[in-house]
Design a protein around this motif. Structure first.
Motif, PDB file in Angstrom:
ATOM      1  N   VAL A   1      76.806   4.116  38.707  1.00  0.00           N
ATOM      2  CA  VAL A   1      76.208   2.853  38.680  1.00  0.00           C
ATOM      3  C   VAL A   1      77.370   1.621  38.702  1.00  0.00           C
ATOM      4  CG1 VAL A   1      74.928   1.135  37.556  1.00  0.00           C
ATOM      5  CG2 VAL A   1      74.078   3.481  37.594  1.00  0.00           C
TER       6      VAL A   1
ATOM      7  N   VAL B   1      79.284   1.454  42.225  1.00  0.00           N
ATOM      8  CA  VAL B   1      78.096   1.045  43.287  1.00  0.00           C
ATOM      9  C   VAL B   1      77.700  -0.232  43.074  1.00  0.00           C
ATOM     10  CG1 VAL B   1      76.689   1.874  45.168  1.00  0.00           C
ATOM     11  CG2 VAL B   1      78.166   3.488  44.130  1.00  0.00           C
ATOM     12  N   LEU B   2      76.903  -0.317  42.214  1.00  0.00           N
ATOM     13  CA  LEU B   2      75.968  -1.587  41.730  1.00  0.00           C
ATOM     14  C   LEU B   2      76.602  -2.563  41.407  1.00  0.00           C
ATOM     15  CD1 LEU B   2      72.582   0.017  40.470  1.00  0.00           C
ATOM     16  CD2 LEU B   2      73.327  -0.502  43.186  1.00  0.00           C
TER      17      LEU B   2
ATOM     18  N   GLY C   1      80.125  -2.715  43.960  1.00  0.00           N
ATOM     19  CA  GLY C   1      79.732  -2.957  45.406  1.00  0.00           C
ATOM     20  C   GLY C   1      80.488  -1.978  46.231  1.00  0.00           C
ATOM     21  N   LEU C   2      81.004  -0.807  45.501  1.00  0.00           N
ATOM     22  CA  LEU C   2      81.701   0.071  46.473  1.00  0.00           C
ATOM     23  C   LEU C   2      80.781   0.753  47.535  1.00  0.00           C
ATOM     24  CD1 LEU C   2      84.120  -0.582  44.829  1.00  0.00           C
ATOM     25  CD2 LEU C   2      84.653   1.794  44.754  1.00  0.00           C
ATOM     26  N   PRO C   3      81.220   1.044  48.962  1.00  0.00           N
ATOM     27  CA  PRO C   3      80.353   1.966  49.551  1.00  0.00           C
ATOM     28  C   PRO C   3      80.542   3.246  48.794  1.00  0.00           C
ATOM     29  CG  PRO C   3      82.121   0.522  50.913  1.00  0.00           C
ATOM     30  CD  PRO C   3      82.381   0.678  49.417  1.00  0.00           C
ATOM     31  N   TYR C   4      79.447   4.045  49.287  1.00  0.00           N
ATOM     32  CA  TYR C   4      79.285   5.363  48.614  1.00  0.00           C
ATOM     33  C   TYR C   4      80.287   6.233  49.056  1.00  0.00           C
ATOM     34  CZ  TYR C   4      74.211   4.596  48.415  1.00  0.00           C
ATOM     35  OH  TYR C   4      72.928   4.392  48.038  1.00  0.00           O
ATOM     36  N   LYS C   5      81.090   6.407  50.277  1.00  0.00           N
ATOM     37  CA  LYS C   5      82.160   6.779  50.444  1.00  0.00           C
ATOM     38  C   LYS C   5      83.432   6.509  49.774  1.00  0.00           C
ATOM     39  CE  LYS C   5      84.821   7.619  54.717  1.00  0.00           C
ATOM     40  NZ  LYS C   5      85.413   7.084  55.863  1.00  0.00           N
TER      41      LYS C   5
ATOM     42  N   THR D   1      75.297  10.566  45.164  1.00  0.00           N
ATOM     43  CA  THR D   1      74.086   9.826  45.409  1.00  0.00           C
ATOM     44  C   THR D   1      72.876  10.270  44.391  1.00  0.00           C
ATOM     45  OG1 THR D   1      73.615  11.431  47.244  1.00  0.00           O
ATOM     46  CG2 THR D   1      74.433   9.095  47.854  1.00  0.00           C
TER      47      THR D   1
ATOM     48  N   LEU E   1      73.466   8.801  41.457  1.00  0.00           N
ATOM     49  CA  LEU E   1      72.877   7.262  41.540  1.00  0.00           C
ATOM     50  C   LEU E   1      71.441   7.048  41.393  1.00  0.00           C
ATOM     51  CD1 LEU E   1      74.736   5.364  44.424  1.00  0.00           C
ATOM     52  CD2 LEU E   1      74.866   4.716  42.194  1.00  0.00           C
ATOM     53  N   ALA E   2      70.859   8.054  41.942  1.00  0.00           N
ATOM     54  CA  ALA E   2      69.122   8.178  42.042  1.00  0.00           C
ATOM     55  C   ALA E   2      68.887   8.265  40.643  1.00  0.00           C
ATOM     56  CB  ALA E   2      68.786   9.188  43.019  1.00  0.00           C
TER      57      ALA E   2
ATOM     58  N   ARG F   1      69.190   5.379  38.511  1.00  0.00           N
ATOM     59  CA  ARG F   1      68.214   4.468  38.809  1.00  0.00           C
ATOM     60  C   ARG F   1      66.951   4.795  38.147  1.00  0.00           C
ATOM     61  NH1 ARG F   1      70.881   3.074  44.407  1.00  0.00           N
ATOM     62  NH2 ARG F   1      70.765   0.779  44.625  1.00  0.00           N
ATOM     63  N   GLU F   2      66.460   5.880  38.321  1.00  0.00           N
ATOM     64  CA  GLU F   2      65.110   6.153  37.658  1.00  0.00           C
ATOM     65  C   GLU F   2      65.415   5.829  36.143  1.00  0.00           C
ATOM     66  OE1 GLU F   2      64.338  10.185  38.462  1.00  0.00           O
ATOM     67  OE2 GLU F   2      64.480  10.022  40.423  1.00  0.00           O
TER      68      GLU F   2
END
Lengths: 247, 171
Positions: B121, B124-125, B128-132, B146, B149-150, B153-154
């Motif tokens: 998190v 990426v959040l 702000g880095l791209p997934y790659k 991912t 991340l998923a 987020r849940e």
């Protein structure tokens, strides 16, 4: 079509290819439940980002700056640049190759107000643009600026950190090299994140020298490190100026 | 100091605000985050030669910060790490606008994630880095990133909903 949470997450994170993203964007208009799920994902992304955003504006602890710069942590006695004329920043370029990274390194030693107006000033969070540079960053649009403007704005973009950033170059003079930099809008001021000299003009073919100030490589790297998406086009640049470069 | 080192240090200085923010997202604490960044600066300077010019310095530094954090967590054991963030800090007693309550709730929820999820998190959040790029920083496949991340987020959604409910009932 049913979309998984993973699809929506990738959509909100801007990770889908254009076609898939367009399909979801179109589906949102027709499906309130889907729109609601996307809105919740978006809000979470926004809230998490916003929760840590203020850290960027905090004063930088001296010990971290000292470690990164390789200077003693104890306060450095202000150095007086009395031997030089600071009437225009470009005049200082007569010093030759000492600027660029070296200038950033020494900027802590510059005390505001000890010389005539310069184009930047050091404070506790780094370098802040002022004078002609600050004015150009706030006012000038790349599309309409005068060809002989002393400061030329290059590209403007939104950084991954969320603020507007603009690259700039100073017009070279007979005795001096091109100087370029990157400034980002934070807390109502332009913060200089990179300043460097381009390659010595003597090394470049005449037509490139005429074409305008090249952006120094370290500044290009600083831009690449920060840019989110593409540079602003003329309309977006104008709109950003209207908002006072605040997002 | 060589010109290359000066240039490296100048870029390092310009990235310090982001490293501090990343550290804050990982640790939840100002002091811990700054100690972490200090360690990372020292490691980065010692290993400067290992950074490949032309690659993103920010990503390389994020990797160093996150490795330093993992070392720190292991050294301390899991008993006293990541407490509720900054509760004695600047956000208590000042004006409690919605934005601030929001931010405090998010930081509390972040502190309850497991380390892997919090790191994902943060990259990426928060950064702000791209997934790659985030996957490259962590040296894991994109699919692993991912799925972390998923799940994160849940969890965050559930925790924030929970905080919201306890606020309404005045608990």
């Amino acid at each position: 079509m049913k979309y998984s949470d993973d699809d929506l997450m990738a959509y909100v994170d801007g990770e889908l290819d254009a076609e898939s993203a367009a399909a979801i964007a179109a589906a949102l208009a027709l499906d309130a439940a889907l729109a609601d799920r996307v809105a919740r994902q978006r809000e979470l992304r926004r809230a998490v980002h916003a929760a840590f955003e203020p850290v960027l504006a905090e004063p930088m602890p001296q010990r971290l700056l000292a470690s990164a710069r390789g200077t003693p942590a104890a306060p450095v006695r202000a150095r007086r640049w009395s031997g030089f004329e600071w009437g225009a920043m470009t005049a200082s370029l007569a010093l030759g190759a000492v600027l660029g990274a070296v200038f950033l390194h020494q900027a802590q030693d510059l005390v505001p107000g000890t010389g005539p107006a310069a184009d930047w000033v050091a404070d506790e969070t780094g370098l802040r643009a002022r004078g002609a540079l600050a004015l150009a960053l706030t006012q000038q649009l790349a599309a309409t600026q005068a060809p002989d403007a002393p400061v030329k704005v290059g590209s403007s973009f939104v950084a991954t950190t969320g603020e507007y950033c603009r690259s700039f170059t100073f017009a070279p003079t007979a005795a001096t090299a091109h100087l370029g930099g990157l400034a980002c809008r934070r807390s109502g001021a332009w913060r200089l994140l990179a300043v460097a000299e381009a390659d010595r003009p003597g090394g470049a073919p005449e037509q490139y020298r005429q074409a305008g100030a090249p952006v120094p490589a370290p500044v290009l790297r600083a831009i690449e490190d920060r840019i989110q998406g593409n540079a602003l086009d003329a309309d977006a640049e104008r709109a950003a100026r209207q908002r006072g470069w605040e997002r | 100091m060589t010109p290359a080192e000066q240039q490296f240090r100048a870029e390092l200085v310009s990235l310090l605000p982001r490293l501090r923010r990343f550290g804050r997202a990982l640790t939840g604490q100002r002091q811990d985050a700054d100690d972490l960044v200090q360690t990372a600066i020292e490691r980065a300077l010692t290993r400067r030669e290992q950074w490949e010019a032309g690659t993103r310095l920010s990503s390389w530094l994020f990797r160093i910060v996150q490795n330093a954090w993992i070392d720190e967590v292991r050294a301390r054991g899991r008993r006293d790490r990541v407490l509720a963030p900054e509760e004695a800090g600047e956000h208590v007693g000042v004006s409690t606008t919605d934005a601030q309550i929001d931010a405090l709730a998010v930081r509390k929820a972040m502190a309850r994630l497991n380390d892997d999820q919090r790191i994902a998190v943060s990259l990426v959040l928060v950064e702000g880095l791209p997934y790659k790029e985030a996957a490259a920083v962590l040296d894991i496949p994109i699919g692993t990133l991912t799925s972390r991340l998923a799940r994160a987020r849940e969890q965050l959604q559930a925790l924030l909903a929970d905080f919201g409910r306890s606020k309404e009932t005045g608990r």
